[in-house]
Design a protein around this motif. Structure first.
Motif, mmCIF file in Angstrom:
data_model
loop_
_atom_site.group_PDB
_atom_site.id
_atom_site.type_symbol
_atom_site.label_atom_id
_atom_site.label_comp_id
_atom_site.label_asym_id
_atom_site.label_seq_id
_atom_site.Cartn_x
_atom_site.Cartn_y
_atom_site.Cartn_z
ATOM 1 N N GLU A 340 0.903 -1.118 -0.006
ATOM 2 C CA GLU A 340 -0.023 -0.231 -0.173
ATOM 3 C C GLU A 340 0.747 1.124 0.034
ATOM 4 O OE1 GLU A 340 -2.728 -0.188 3.027
ATOM 5 O OE2 GLU A 340 -4.354 -1.363 2.211
ATOM 6 N N SER A 341 2.164 0.952 0.314
ATOM 7 C CA SER A 341 2.896 2.373 0.423
ATOM 8 C C SER A 341 3.521 2.605 -1.199
ATOM 9 C CB SER A 341 4.266 2.021 1.272
ATOM 10 O OG SER A 341 5.032 0.929 0.699
ATOM 11 N N TYR A 342 3.101 1.814 -2.172
ATOM 12 C CA TYR A 342 3.314 2.148 -3.630
ATOM 13 C C TYR A 342 2.214 2.167 -4.281
ATOM 14 C CZ TYR A 342 8.293 0.485 -2.520
ATOM 15 O OH TYR A 342 9.334 0.541 -2.054
ATOM 16 N N PHE A 343 2.447 2.973 -5.463
ATOM 17 C CA PHE A 343 1.358 3.275 -6.362
ATOM 18 C C PHE A 343 1.599 3.172 -7.747
ATOM 19 C CE2 PHE A 343 1.635 6.016 -2.561
ATOM 20 C CZ PHE A 343 0.274 6.019 -2.039
ATOM 21 N N GLN A 344 0.908 2.377 -8.342
ATOM 22 C CA GLN A 344 1.138 1.949 -9.737
ATOM 23 C C GLN A 344 -0.203 2.346 -10.830
ATOM 24 O OE1 GLN A 344 0.317 -1.253 -7.809
ATOM 25 N NE2 GLN A 344 2.219 -1.155 -6.656
ATOM 26 N N ILE A 345 0.340 3.021 -11.852
ATOM 27 C CA ILE A 345 -0.572 3.637 -12.540
ATOM 28 C C ILE A 345 -0.388 2.912 -14.088
ATOM 29 C CG2 ILE A 345 -1.544 5.614 -14.001
ATOM 30 C CD1 ILE A 345 -0.754 7.199 -11.594
ATOM 31 N N ARG A 346 -1.218 2.470 -14.719
ATOM 32 C CA ARG A 346 -1.020 1.920 -16.208
ATOM 33 C C ARG A 346 -1.967 2.616 -17.128
ATOM 34 N NH1 ARG A 346 -0.051 -2.522 -12.530
ATOM 35 N NH2 ARG A 346 1.832 -3.556 -13.095
ATOM 36 N N ASP A 347 -1.580 3.269 -18.041
ATOM 37 C CA ASP A 347 -2.153 4.147 -19.211
ATOM 38 C C ASP A 347 -1.752 3.589 -20.694
ATOM 39 O OD1 ASP A 347 -3.915 5.599 -20.208
ATOM 40 O OD2 ASP A 347 -3.130 7.458 -18.745
ATOM 41 N N LYS A 348 -2.224 4.133 -21.568
ATOM 42 C CA LYS A 348 -2.036 3.713 -22.864
ATOM 43 C C LYS A 348 -2.263 5.225 -23.905
ATOM 44 C CE LYS A 348 -6.564 1.584 -23.175
ATOM 45 N NZ LYS A 348 -7.343 0.326 -23.376
ATOM 46 N N THR A 349 -1.874 5.106 -24.795
ATOM 47 C CA THR A 349 -2.137 5.841 -25.841
ATOM 48 C C THR A 349 -2.130 5.220 -27.401
ATOM 49 O OG1 THR A 349 -1.575 8.178 -26.810
ATOM 50 C CG2 THR A 349 0.475 6.699 -26.091
ATOM 51 N N ALA A 350 -3.151 5.783 -28.055
ATOM 52 C CA ALA A 350 -3.440 5.204 -29.529
ATOM 53 C C ALA A 350 -2.099 5.549 -30.419
ATOM 54 C CB ALA A 350 -4.550 5.705 -30.164
ATOM 55 N N ILE A 351 -1.474 4.921 -30.926
ATOM 56 C CA ILE A 351 -0.256 5.087 -31.815
ATOM 57 C C ILE A 351 -0.205 4.200 -33.106
ATOM 58 C CG2 ILE A 351 2.294 4.965 -32.341
ATOM 59 C CD1 ILE A 351 1.301 7.218 -30.642
ATOM 60 N N ASP A 352 -0.199 4.620 -34.206
ATOM 61 C CA ASP A 352 -0.077 3.764 -35.444
ATOM 62 C C ASP A 352 1.005 2.597 -35.226
ATOM 63 O OD1 ASP A 352 0.012 2.645 -38.193
ATOM 64 O OD2 ASP A 352 0.421 4.449 -39.179
ATOM 65 N N ALA A 353 0.523 1.342 -35.322
ATOM 66 C CA ALA A 353 1.147 0.251 -35.253
ATOM 67 C C ALA A 353 2.308 0.023 -35.856
ATOM 68 C CB ALA A 353 0.320 -0.967 -35.100
ATOM 69 N N GLN A 354 2.451 0.829 -37.307
ATOM 70 C CA GLN A 354 3.761 0.683 -38.137
ATOM 71 C C GLN A 354 4.753 1.467 -37.618
ATOM 72 O OE1 GLN A 354 2.031 1.644 -41.851
ATOM 73 N NE2 GLN A 354 1.364 -0.369 -42.305
ATOM 74 N N LEU A 355 4.479 2.454 -36.589
ATOM 75 C CA LEU A 355 5.443 3.373 -36.206
ATOM 76 C C LEU A 355 5.837 3.084 -34.685
ATOM 77 C CD1 LEU A 355 4.078 6.602 -37.901
ATOM 78 C CD2 LEU A 355 5.898 5.365 -38.587
ATOM 79 N N HIS A 356 5.379 2.041 -34.238
ATOM 80 C CA HIS A 356 5.717 1.598 -32.659
ATOM 81 C C HIS A 356 7.325 1.880 -32.448
ATOM 82 C CE1 HIS A 356 1.702 -0.358 -31.345
ATOM 83 N NE2 HIS A 356 1.603 0.849 -31.629
ATOM 84 N N ASP A 357 7.776 0.870 -33.311
ATOM 85 C CA ASP A 357 9.370 0.586 -32.960
ATOM 86 C C ASP A 357 10.042 2.216 -33.084
ATOM 87 O OD1 ASP A 357 9.076 -2.071 -32.358
ATOM 88 O OD2 ASP A 357 9.166 -2.374 -34.537
ATOM 89 N N LYS A 358 9.752 3.068 -34.166
ATOM 90 C CA LYS A 358 10.286 4.245 -34.257
ATOM 91 C C LYS A 358 9.945 5.225 -33.077
ATOM 92 C CE LYS A 358 10.532 4.441 -39.178
ATOM 93 N NZ LYS A 358 10.365 5.096 -40.537
ATOM 94 N N VAL A 359 8.661 5.328 -32.582
ATOM 95 C CA VAL A 359 8.275 5.958 -31.381
ATOM 96 C C VAL A 359 9.255 5.311 -30.218
ATOM 97 C CG1 VAL A 359 6.574 6.425 -29.863
ATOM 98 C CG2 VAL A 359 6.128 6.577 -32.374
ATOM 99 N N ILE A 360 9.404 4.073 -29.913
ATOM 100 C CA ILE A 360 9.831 3.806 -28.730
ATOM 101 C C ILE A 360 11.422 3.910 -28.733
ATOM 102 C CG2 ILE A 360 10.643 1.555 -27.595
ATOM 103 C CD1 ILE A 360 7.563 0.482 -27.958
ATOM 104 N N GLU A 361 12.270 3.664 -30.026
ATOM 105 C CA GLU A 361 13.636 4.328 -30.027
ATOM 106 C C GLU A 361 13.790 5.717 -29.519
ATOM 107 O OE1 GLU A 361 16.795 4.551 -33.946
ATOM 108 O OE2 GLU A 361 14.946 3.255 -34.040
ATOM 109 N N LYS A 362 12.689 6.635 -30.094
ATOM 110 C CA LYS A 362 12.980 8.077 -29.722
ATOM 111 C C LYS A 362 12.849 8.343 -28.399
ATOM 112 C CE LYS A 362 12.283 11.669 -32.107
ATOM 113 N NZ LYS A 362 13.295 11.798 -32.554
#
Length: 432
Positions: A340-362
């Protein structure tokens, strides 16, 4: 359509059709060395026709099919240990209009080496026609032997969510001595969505008031979320409680996915255990467990505790019984107070799948400038300090990029997620 080690998933009638089911199951036949395959489905409306098509594809290749009908995913995994292979017709926590196939070999989900053999066309020699047989499972009896009987008869509320846990989770909990109340038993009229990790579970929060604990399952019964003292807990708590029970049983070797709460890892190490981290994904965790001969572990993000001696999959139903056996004990309160002393948040954002790798690289380039350590085991994880981290990775099941973060400061955690989402979106604009 998504084709990953988590399974084949798509929107039925849009990018997933019966011809696809026939093709994938035909290809899967090449991996079935036992000549036998257990099969089951969750409660999705398209489940029966997909299961029938899957069975037909297997039988035309000489494989005998053992039909469990509507059962939770862990039940099919359990039976697949006996028969050598299994198929679950389900897309787990995805929306109702989705469906899919989970493939099981020797009691575990398929791995990266086996996936191509399922999605690429295989010519299977036709030697005979397989038979089909309806079977029942000893799952509840087997799970009860692991858990034992309870003396305190706790009151629990089970939110079925209209899924396949009906007929299994309440019955298991009753058999070990719990007083069980159920809600949302049927899909028609269920007041929540198929994914308990994403839903507010307001009905379960209300129904479990004054009770010892509340449990919520996804449609195929492998995910479990806990409600305690009128509050929905993070999915990591499910794993943390399973870990606490494992430590109590003397287990020391654990495998956790890279996005699991640091609090779970710290708790294991403070109690004399060891931790190996893996890429996100049940199959990745299982593969490492088998390699290391690990005794327990799982995925915090999916509310998934895994106990290899019983099943090579997320075990929501068994875990609900293990947690019930801990209610009111020092270990139960110890792990919850610690987490309980730790807080986790999981979110997401819509990104064109063909550009996933390039986005993560940046994103990785920015993380390397700003954080003391970066880990590229799965996407890119930035270690901010000993109690804070952020992970950016592409989803295995949806056309999105996921952002997960944790800190022992709630406001700091929120700011980390906000800043990282902005970074991901900015990076997307730069590579478009």
């Amino acid at each position: 359509m998504k084709k990953t080690i988590s399974g084949i998933r798509g929107i039925f009638g849009e990018d997933l059709y019966l011809k696809d089911v026939l093709e994938f199951c035909n290809n899967f036949s090449s991996l079935v060395q036992s000549g036998k395959c257990a099969i089951g489905k969750d409660t999705r409306p398209t489940g029966s026709m997909m299961k029938d098509a899957a069975s037909a594809a297997l039988m035309q290749n000489g494989i005998d099919v053992f039909n469990l009908e509507t059962v939770p995913t862990p039940v099919v995994f359990r039976e697949a240990r006996k028969y050598g292979a299994g198929i679950v017709v389900s897309s787990s926590h995805n929306p109702i209009q989705w469906n899919g196939l989970k493939f099981i070999i020797e009691g575990r989900g398929i791995n990266e080496k086996e996936l191509p053999k399922i999605i690429e066309k295989q010519e299977i020699p036709k030697t005979k026609i397989g038979a089909e047989q309806d079977i029942s499972s000893s799952y509840i009896e087997d799970a009860r032997k692991i858990i034992g009987s309870l003396e305190n008869n706790p009151e629990v509320v089970v939110d079925i969510g209209g899924g396949a846990a009906k007929g299994f989770a309440p019955e298991l909990l009753e058999s070990i001595g719990c007083k069980v109340h159920t809600i949302n038993e049927n899909l028609e009229g269920s007041t929540r969505g198929p994914d308990p990790t994403a839903d507010s579970l307001s009905d379960l929060v209300s129904a479990s008031s004054g009770k010892d604990v509340g449990f919520a399952f996804d449609l195929d019964g492998d995910r479990l979320v806990v409600v305690r003292n009128g509050k929905k807990q993070t999915p990591d708590v499910t794993l943390g409680l399973g870990v606490a029970k494992s430590l109590d049983l003397g287990y020391k070797k654990f495998v956790l996915s890279i996005d699991t709460s640091v609090s779970v890892e710290k708790f294991i190490k403070e109690n004399g255990g060891t931790v190996q981290r893996t890429k996100v994904g049940e199959a990745n965790v299982i593969e490492q467990m088998i390699k290391d001969n690990a005794q327990a572990g799982g995925e915090g993000s999916s509310g998934g505790f895994i106990l290899p001696e019983f099943n090579y999959c997320r075990e929501g139903i068994l875990t609900s019984g293990l947690i019930s056996s801990m209610l009111g004990t020092a270990k139960y309160n110890e792990i919850l107070d610690f987490m309980e002393s730790y807080f986790q948040i999981r979110d997401k954002t819509a990104i064109d799948a063909q550009l996933h790798d390039k986005v993560i690289e940046k994103v990785q380039t920015t993380f390397e400038k700003n954080y003391s350590e970066t880990i590229t085991l799965d996407g890119v994880k930035g270690i901010i300090d000993e109690n804070s981290w952020v992970l950016v990775r592409k989803s295995n099941t949806e056309d999105i990029i996921r952002v997960s973060a944790e800190s022992n400061d709630e406001n700091k955690c929120k700011q980390i997620v906000k800043d990282t989402i902005e970074l991901v979106n900015q990076s997307y604009e730069q590579v478009r």
